[in-house]
Design a protein around this motif. Structure first.
Motif, PDB file in Angstrom:
ATOM      1  N   VAL A 102       0.921  -1.160  -0.006  1.00 43.74           N
ATOM      2  CA  VAL A 102      -0.139  -0.006  -0.074  1.00 43.74           C
ATOM      3  C   VAL A 102       0.820   1.215  -0.025  1.00 43.74           C
ATOM      4  N   GLU A 103       0.831   1.974  -1.069  1.00 41.39           N
ATOM      5  CA  GLU A 103       1.657   3.076  -1.274  1.00 41.39           C
ATOM      6  C   GLU A 103       3.191   3.106  -0.636  1.00 41.39           C
ATOM      7  N   GLY A 111      -9.471   2.745  -3.449  1.00 47.49           N
ATOM      8  CA  GLY A 111      -9.307   4.165  -3.866  1.00 47.49           C
ATOM      9  C   GLY A 111      -8.098   4.751  -3.321  1.00 47.49           C
ATOM     10  N   LYS A 112      -7.074   3.981  -2.888  1.00 47.52           N
ATOM     11  CA  LYS A 112      -5.732   4.253  -2.631  1.00 47.52           C
ATOM     12  C   LYS A 112      -5.107   4.388  -3.999  1.00 47.52           C
ATOM     13  N   ASN A 113      -4.033   4.965  -4.297  1.00 46.82           N
ATOM     14  CA  ASN A 113      -3.201   5.074  -5.460  1.00 46.82           C
ATOM     15  C   ASN A 113      -2.789   3.889  -6.087  1.00 46.82           C
ATOM     16  N   PHE A 173      -9.457  -6.211   2.294  1.00 44.91           N
ATOM     17  CA  PHE A 173      -8.696  -5.380   1.070  1.00 44.91           C
ATOM     18  C   PHE A 173      -9.430  -4.083   0.507  1.00 44.91           C
ATOM     19  N   LEU A 174     -10.653  -4.588   0.065  1.00 45.51           N
ATOM     20  CA  LEU A 174     -11.442  -3.595  -0.459  1.00 45.51           C
ATOM     21  C   LEU A 174     -12.128  -2.451   0.448  1.00 45.51           C
ATOM     22  N   SER A 175     -12.320  -3.136   1.773  1.00 44.40           N
ATOM     23  CA  SER A 175     -12.871  -2.003   2.592  1.00 44.40           C
ATOM     24  C   SER A 175     -11.769  -0.992   3.295  1.00 44.40           C
TER      25      SER A 175
END
Ligand SMILES: Cc1cc2nc3c(=O)[nH]c(=O)nc-3n(C[C@H](O)[C@H](O)[C@H](O)COP(=O)(O)OP(=O)(O)OC[C@H]3O[C@@H](n4cnc5c(N)ncnc54)[C@H](O)[C@@H]3O)c2cc1C
Length: 404
Positions: A210-211, A272-274, A266-268
């Motif tokens: 994640v990012e 929407g994260k880059n 994961f979706l929750s």
């Protein structure tokens, strides 16, 4: 009554291998048992039905090596429990390093107030490093190989039937270490076993990128008393259903639910994260307590700080600071099958104690003792425990709380 199909199978199986010590299951307990037996000079074969070492600790993504200290500043687990902890962070790729234990020489008071002696490691590197250490010690590893049956003669296992790509064959054995986590060999050999009274909650631990960061998502964090979980989001159960973990179809359902909740989580959290995607999901079921041996001694949670003359090492309680347990040798074997010994999450303990002894360092403690014992004897009911203890001490293990 189920239906029966007669395949008229020949009752003759080719013997493909023979060894002094057959270790079944390549989790942390199996790694420790194989290494200890091989370092004692035994000819060791390790069977692993998957294709990497580490079991739940690697393929199951349980990458937190819980403490080898008592939380009061004293180290309690030594020998391979410490060696494997250090191996797991050999390349230094994960966080949560306890500096006060590893990098500095702090006093007991400083350690008692600081981090416990535990680490978080990288699953892939630990599996590869463990494999190299075992190969260097002379262990023969057979991956993709299931132990499917045993042949018994006069209270001992003489052959273990294996199944892999080459077919169904046998290994002639002198002694066997059951590190399947589920006491599969104990069960097949007719040793007394029992299952968990409550079953397992669903878990779906996975890693996500994640990012720029790798994040371990501990979904289905842990099984805790009803009162605690009511007020605690971290301990919320994914499903109310419990899983026993020794039924093939039920385990498949467990995996399917685990996949479903991984995606939901994961979706929750990250939609929407880059840049965000799951990078690893568990490839073995994240079941905590399934089937265990009922051995010569059944250790209980209330036996904290108790001196056992036959102790093979010590463990702490990962859940709280203070408790120390000596592990009596008699928790590793039963009298029904003389050349069979267990280690890891299927040793002989009460259900409450099970939640303590299943932790990774404890699997290494019992694995080392089982491996040394298996290299020494093919009858654990008559093994000279003093001799076993002397050998463990020679390797750096501390047996009694009075030694620390
Ligand atoms: C969700 C979850 C969270 C946990 N959290 C932590 C934690 O944070 N820290 C911690 O220290 N512990 C934790 N634990 C406990 C710990 O991970 C395990 O109890 C421990 O790793 C078990 O090691 P083991 O070697 O006994 O068994 P396993 O890791 O289960 O290894 C058994 C191996 O045997 C193989 N096998 C099984 N049957 C056969 C067969 N018939 N033939 C051939 N091979 C076979 C399996 O493929 C597997 O590789 C957690 C467990 C779970 C499920």
């Amino acid at each position: 009554m189920g239906r029966i199909a007669n395949f008229e199978e020949k009752n003759i199986i080719n013997v493909a291998y023979e060894c002094d010590v057959l270790v079944v299951g390549g989790g942390v307990a199996g790694i420790a048992a194989s290494l200890a037996a091989a370092r004692s000079g035994a000819k060791v074969i390790l069977l692993e039905k998957g294709y990497m070492l580490g079991g739940l600790a690697t393929a199951g993504l349980v990458t937190i090596y819980l403490p080898i200290c008592d939380g009061m500043g004293r180290q309690v687990s030594f020998g391979l429990a410490e060696e494997l902890l250090k191996l797991s962070i050999k390349h230094g790729v994960e966080s949560r390093y306890p500096d006060e234990w590893l990098d500095r020489n702090d006093s007991i008071e400083v350690r008692a107030k600081g981090k416990r002696f535990q680490v978080q490691f990288n699953a892939q590197l630990f599996a590869i490093d463990a494999e190299k250490v075992l190969l260097d010690a002379g262990v023969k590893i057979l991956y993709g190989t299931l132990a499917a049956n045993v042949k018994m003669e006069e209270g001992k296992i003489t052959y273990v039937v294996i199944e892999n790509k080459s077919g169904r064959r046998a290994v002639e054995v002198r002694s066997v270490v059951d590190t399947t986590g589920d006491a599969d060999i104990c069960h097949l050999a007719g040793a007394k076993c029992t299952t968990h009274f409550n079953g397992n909650i669903l878990a779906a631990w996975y890693y996500a990128f994640v990012e720029g960061k790798y994040i371990l998502n501990m979904v289905g964090f842990s099984d805790v008393p009803e009162e605690q979980r009511k007020n605690d989001v971290k301990h919320k159960y994914l499903l109310e259903r419990k899983f026993g973990g020794i039924d093939g179809e039920e385990i498949s359902e467990f995996m399917q639910f685990s996949h479903e909740y991984t995606l939901k989580d994961f979706l929750s959290k990250y939609e929407g994260k880059n840049v965000a995607f799951p990078v690893t999901i568990a490839t073995i079921p994240q079941l905590r307590m399934t089937r265990k041996l009922v051995g010569e001694y059944v250790l209980d949670e209330f036996e904290v700080h108790k001196h056992f003359e036959s102790s093979i090492g010590m463990i702490s309680d990962w859940r709280k600071r203070g408790p120390v347990f000596e592990i009596p040798f008699e928790t590793l074997y039963g009298k029904e099958v003389k050349n069979l010994i267990t280690a890891g999450r299927c040793i002989s303990v009460t259900d409450n104690m099970w939640d303590i002894t299943r932790a990774i360092p404890d699997c290494a403690v019992t694995g080392e003792a089982a491996g040394v014992a298996a290299a020494m004897s093919d009858d654990f009911t008559t093994l000279d425990i003093k001799k076993l203890q002397m050998e463990l001490v020679r390797r750096g293990v501390k047996l009694h709380e009075s030694d620390i």
